[in-house]
Write a protein that holds these residues in place. Structure first.
Motif, PDB file in Angstrom:
ATOM      1  N   ALA A  71     -11.890  -8.268 -49.958  1.00 31.56           N
ATOM      2  CA  ALA A  71     -13.172  -7.601 -50.212  1.00 31.56           C
ATOM      3  C   ALA A  71     -13.248  -6.346 -49.362  1.00 31.56           C
ATOM      4  O   ALA A  71     -12.563  -6.218 -48.346  1.00 31.56           O
ATOM      5  N   SER A  72     -14.138  -5.460 -49.799  1.00 30.70           N
ATOM      6  CA  SER A  72     -14.348  -4.231 -49.037  1.00 30.70           C
ATOM      7  C   SER A  72     -15.446  -4.484 -47.999  1.00 30.70           C
ATOM      8  O   SER A  72     -16.394  -5.223 -48.250  1.00 30.70           O
ATOM      9  N   ALA A  73     -15.332  -3.835 -46.851  1.00 26.68           N
ATOM     10  CA  ALA A  73     -16.360  -3.981 -45.812  1.00 26.68           C
ATOM     11  C   ALA A  73     -17.704  -3.450 -46.309  1.00 26.68           C
ATOM     12  O   ALA A  73     -18.757  -3.802 -45.792  1.00 26.68           O
ATOM     13  N   GLU A  74     -17.670  -2.606 -47.337  1.00 23.86           N
ATOM     14  CA  GLU A  74     -18.917  -1.996 -47.849  1.00 23.86           C
ATOM     15  C   GLU A  74     -19.483  -2.773 -49.038  1.00 23.86           C
ATOM     16  O   GLU A  74     -20.392  -2.306 -49.711  1.00 23.86           O
ATOM     17  N   LEU A  75     -18.951  -3.959 -49.288  1.00 23.51           N
ATOM     18  CA  LEU A  75     -19.322  -4.725 -50.483  1.00 23.51           C
ATOM     19  C   LEU A  75     -20.836  -4.786 -50.744  1.00 23.51           C
ATOM     20  O   LEU A  75     -21.285  -4.641 -51.867  1.00 23.51           O
ATOM     21  N   LEU A  76     -21.616  -5.015 -49.695  1.00 22.50           N
ATOM     22  CA  LEU A  76     -23.049  -5.242 -49.903  1.00 22.50           C
ATOM     23  C   LEU A  76     -23.903  -3.996 -49.655  1.00 22.50           C
ATOM     24  O   LEU A  76     -25.132  -4.076 -49.708  1.00 22.50           O
ATOM     25  N   ASP A  77     -23.249  -2.868 -49.391  1.00 24.00           N
ATOM     26  CA  ASP A  77     -24.017  -1.689 -48.979  1.00 24.00           C
ATOM     27  C   ASP A  77     -25.079  -1.251 -49.981  1.00 24.00           C
ATOM     28  O   ASP A  77     -26.079  -0.655 -49.595  1.00 24.00           O
ATOM     29  N   ILE A  78     -24.870  -1.533 -51.253  1.00 28.40           N
ATOM     30  CA  ILE A  78     -25.810  -1.063 -52.271  1.00 28.40           C
ATOM     31  C   ILE A  78     -27.120  -1.878 -52.287  1.00 28.40           C
ATOM     32  O   ILE A  78     -28.123  -1.455 -52.841  1.00 28.40           O
ATOM     33  N   LEU A  79     -27.093  -3.033 -51.636  1.00 34.27           N
ATOM     34  CA  LEU A  79     -28.279  -3.906 -51.663  1.00 34.27           C
ATOM     35  C   LEU A  79     -29.313  -3.484 -50.619  1.00 34.27           C
ATOM     36  O   LEU A  79     -28.973  -2.933 -49.573  1.00 34.27           O
ATOM     37  N   GLN A  80     -30.562  -3.803 -50.937  1.00 33.17           N
ATOM     38  CA  GLN A  80     -31.649  -3.459 -50.013  1.00 33.17           C
ATOM     39  C   GLN A  80     -31.568  -4.318 -48.753  1.00 33.17           C
ATOM     40  O   GLN A  80     -31.470  -5.532 -48.845  1.00 33.17           O
ATOM     41  N   PRO A  81     -31.620  -3.703 -47.558  1.00 32.04           N
ATOM     42  CA  PRO A  81     -31.572  -4.502 -46.329  1.00 32.04           C
ATOM     43  C   PRO A  81     -32.959  -4.842 -45.796  1.00 32.04           C
ATOM     44  O   PRO A  81     -33.945  -4.184 -46.125  1.00 32.04           O
ATOM     45  N   ALA A  82     -33.020  -5.845 -44.946  1.00 34.64           N
ATOM     46  CA  ALA A  82     -34.239  -6.113 -44.172  1.00 34.64           C
ATOM     47  C   ALA A  82     -34.148  -5.280 -42.902  1.00 34.64           C
ATOM     48  O   ALA A  82     -33.078  -4.805 -42.545  1.00 34.64           O
ATOM     49  N   SER A  83     -35.273  -5.102 -42.216  1.00 30.35           N
ATOM     50  CA  SER A  83     -35.217  -4.384 -40.939  1.00 30.35           C
ATOM     51  C   SER A  83     -34.670  -5.316 -39.866  1.00 30.35           C
ATOM     52  O   SER A  83     -34.640  -6.532 -40.039  1.00 30.35           O
ATOM     53  N   VAL A  84     -34.222  -4.750 -38.774  1.00 26.78           N
ATOM     54  CA  VAL A  84     -33.720  -5.571 -37.676  1.00 26.78           C
ATOM     55  C   VAL A  84     -34.695  -5.410 -36.507  1.00 26.78           C
ATOM     56  O   VAL A  84     -34.723  -4.380 -35.841  1.00 26.78           O
ATOM     57  N   SER A  85     -35.515  -6.425 -36.296  1.00 25.77           N
ATOM     58  CA  SER A  85     -36.467  -6.384 -35.179  1.00 25.77           C
ATOM     59  C   SER A  85     -35.727  -6.728 -33.891  1.00 25.77           C
ATOM     60  O   SER A  85     -34.587  -7.203 -33.926  1.00 25.77           O
ATOM     61  N   ALA A  86     -36.405  -6.510 -32.747  1.00 22.38           N
ATOM     62  CA  ALA A  86     -35.767  -6.798 -31.453  1.00 22.38           C
ATOM     63  C   ALA A  86     -35.425  -8.294 -31.359  1.00 22.38           C
ATOM     64  O   ALA A  86     -34.343  -8.676 -30.905  1.00 22.38           O
ATOM     65  N   GLU A  87     -36.333  -9.120 -31.864  1.00 27.69           N
ATOM     66  CA  GLU A  87     -36.126 -10.581 -31.804  1.00 27.69           C
ATOM     67  C   GLU A  87     -34.906 -10.965 -32.646  1.00 27.69           C
ATOM     68  O   GLU A  87     -34.063 -11.759 -32.251  1.00 27.69           O
ATOM     69  N   MET A  88     -34.829 -10.314 -33.808  1.00 28.47           N
ATOM     70  CA  MET A  88     -33.722 -10.605 -34.725  1.00 28.47           C
ATOM     71  C   MET A  88     -32.401 -10.116 -34.133  1.00 28.47           C
ATOM     72  O   MET A  88     -31.381 -10.811 -34.210  1.00 28.47           O
ATOM     73  N   ALA A  89     -32.446  -8.934 -33.521  1.00 26.88           N
ATOM     74  CA  ALA A  89     -31.223  -8.368 -32.942  1.00 26.88           C
ATOM     75  C   ALA A  89     -30.684  -9.271 -31.839  1.00 26.88           C
ATOM     76  O   ALA A  89     -29.476  -9.473 -31.727  1.00 26.88           O
ATOM     77  N   LEU A  90     -31.604  -9.850 -31.081  1.00 29.43           N
ATOM     78  CA  LEU A  90     -31.181 -10.730 -29.980  1.00 29.43           C
ATOM     79  C   LEU A  90     -30.430 -11.942 -30.541  1.00 29.43           C
ATOM     80  O   LEU A  90     -29.374 -12.327 -30.047  1.00 29.43           O
ATOM     81  N   MET A  91     -30.979 -12.503 -31.598  1.00 27.37           N
ATOM     82  CA  MET A  91     -30.348 -13.683 -32.191  1.00 27.37           C
ATOM     83  C   MET A  91     -29.022 -13.313 -32.873  1.00 27.37           C
ATOM     84  O   MET A  91     -28.062 -14.062 -32.829  1.00 27.37           O
TER      85      MET A  91
END
Ligand SMILES: C[S@@+](CC[C@H](N)C(=O)[O-])C[C@H]1O[C@@H](n2cnc3c(N)ncnc32)[C@H](O)[C@@H]1O
Length: 327
Positions: free
Chosen positions: A161-181
């Motif tokens: 697979a390509s590392a960019e496979l999912l790039d076209i999909l909409q992402p969620a934001s990354v909050s500080a809490e999420m980044a920590l996890m």
């Protein structure tokens, strides 16, 4: 059938994803010139799906009917671009297609030689590493999506697979809490791969940003596969006991189904019969150019509960007619 699939998106762990600038799909799916009246069942199976991806007025990209679609019609099928069994289903679902299997061991298992062969490239990479720390992190935090990132990483390393496979999909934001996890999972994934002596050149894509970006996209776009029976016969025979038969065997991300927006009174739904291959079906007659929408949540919830789940779980205020009417 509909009661077997109540809702299909896995609820993300973290709230408040951001609005994202939509990017249109580069493929045109609406090449058929058929109308509902002249479409035969054979055309339906053979032709391109009767849909196109286009911009909506207020929900980014969406999927639209390119001709009239009849109630109950199979709109299209979709194979997952990425899927993974739940940790609790590792020995109960095919490690490649998520079909239910009967196995006595605790290790990954396959339903067929075909699945084993299809998984071979990434599974060969995966088997080189010790995942006990990574699995323990997922189990202790109740996380399922890092397993999908791990699989994608192994697919990229193996060249499948390509590392960019999912790039076209909409992402969620990354909050500080999420980044920590996420940081813990990222560190654990890196440690497992470096202890497995994967050559550095093969893991250059595996930056923190890549890991966060993939996870953020999986969160918004993954479907929880709640039913994967081994055959139509199983489906019929288990109808009476469907509550017991329901279990999340795993999670999967698809390309086209990810562009379907949500509606609390949907005109389409997604079903899985025996494995992670998705079937998108019309719930009622749909006119040409009408947007096709599925329901991400339990539509039987009341208005306020639906708003809360959609806002906290998916980060958007629902603009469907049912919500706008206050129902
Ligand atoms: C899985 S994506 C669907 C495709 C997306 N519109 C795109 O452009 O990629 C889910 C996102 O679409 C938007 N969306 C879906 N259904 C919506 C609705 N009923 N009301 C408002 N926004 C919606 C939200 O931004 C949500 O996070």
């Amino acid at each position: 059938m509909s009661r077997l699939v109540r809702y299909c998106r896995g609820l993300p762990r973290f709230p408040n994803p951001p609005p994202v600038k939509p990017q249109l799909l580069a493929l045109n799916l609406s090449t058929t010139s058929s109308t509902a009246e002249n479409v035969t069942p054979a055309d339906r199976l053979a032709g391109p799906p009767p849909i196109r991806v286009d911009l909506t007025e207020s929900a980014g990209r969406g999927v639209f009917a390119s001709r009239r679609i009849g109630a109950g019609e199979l709109i299209h099928t979709a194979k997952p671009v990425l899927c993974h069994p739940s940790l609790s289903s590792i020995s109960a679902a095919c490690y490649f297609c998520l079909k239910k299997v009967i196995s006595e061991g605790q290790s990954p298992t396959f339903c067929s030689r075909k699945c084993e062969d299809s998984a071979k490239v990434f599974y060969d990479v995966e088997k080189k590493a010790d995942w006990s720390e990574f699995d323990a992190y997922c189990r202790s935090q109740g996380l399922k999506y890092p397993q999908m990132v791990k699989r994608l990483a192994c697919q990229v390393i193996s060249g499948a697979a390509s590392a960019e496979l999912l790039d076209i999909l909409q992402p969620a934001s990354v909050s500080a809490e999420m980044a920590l996890m996420m940081e813990e999972g990222y560190g654990s994934l890196r440690r497992a791969l470096s202890a497995a002596n994967i050559p550095d050149g093969k893991t250059t894509f595996l930056s923190r940003e890549w890991y966060y970006g993939v996870l953020a996209r999986i969160r918004i776009n993954a479907f929880r596969i709640e039913l994967a029976l081994s055959s139509y016969e199983d489906l019929l025979s288990s109808a009476a006991a469907c509550v017991e038969a329901e279990a999340a065997v795993g999670n999967a991300v698809y390309m086209l189904p990810s562009f379907y927006n949500h509606d609390c009174d949907p005109n389409a739904h997604i079903v899985w019969i025996e494995n992670a291959d998705a079937k998108l079906k019309a719930l009622r007659d749909i006119e040409a150019d009408e947007e096709l929408r599925i329901c991400y949540i339990d539509a039987s919830l009341d208005h306020d509960a639906r708003q809360t789940v959609l806002l906290q779980g998916f980060g958007f205020k629902c603009n469907c007619p049912r919500c706008l009417s206050g129902d």
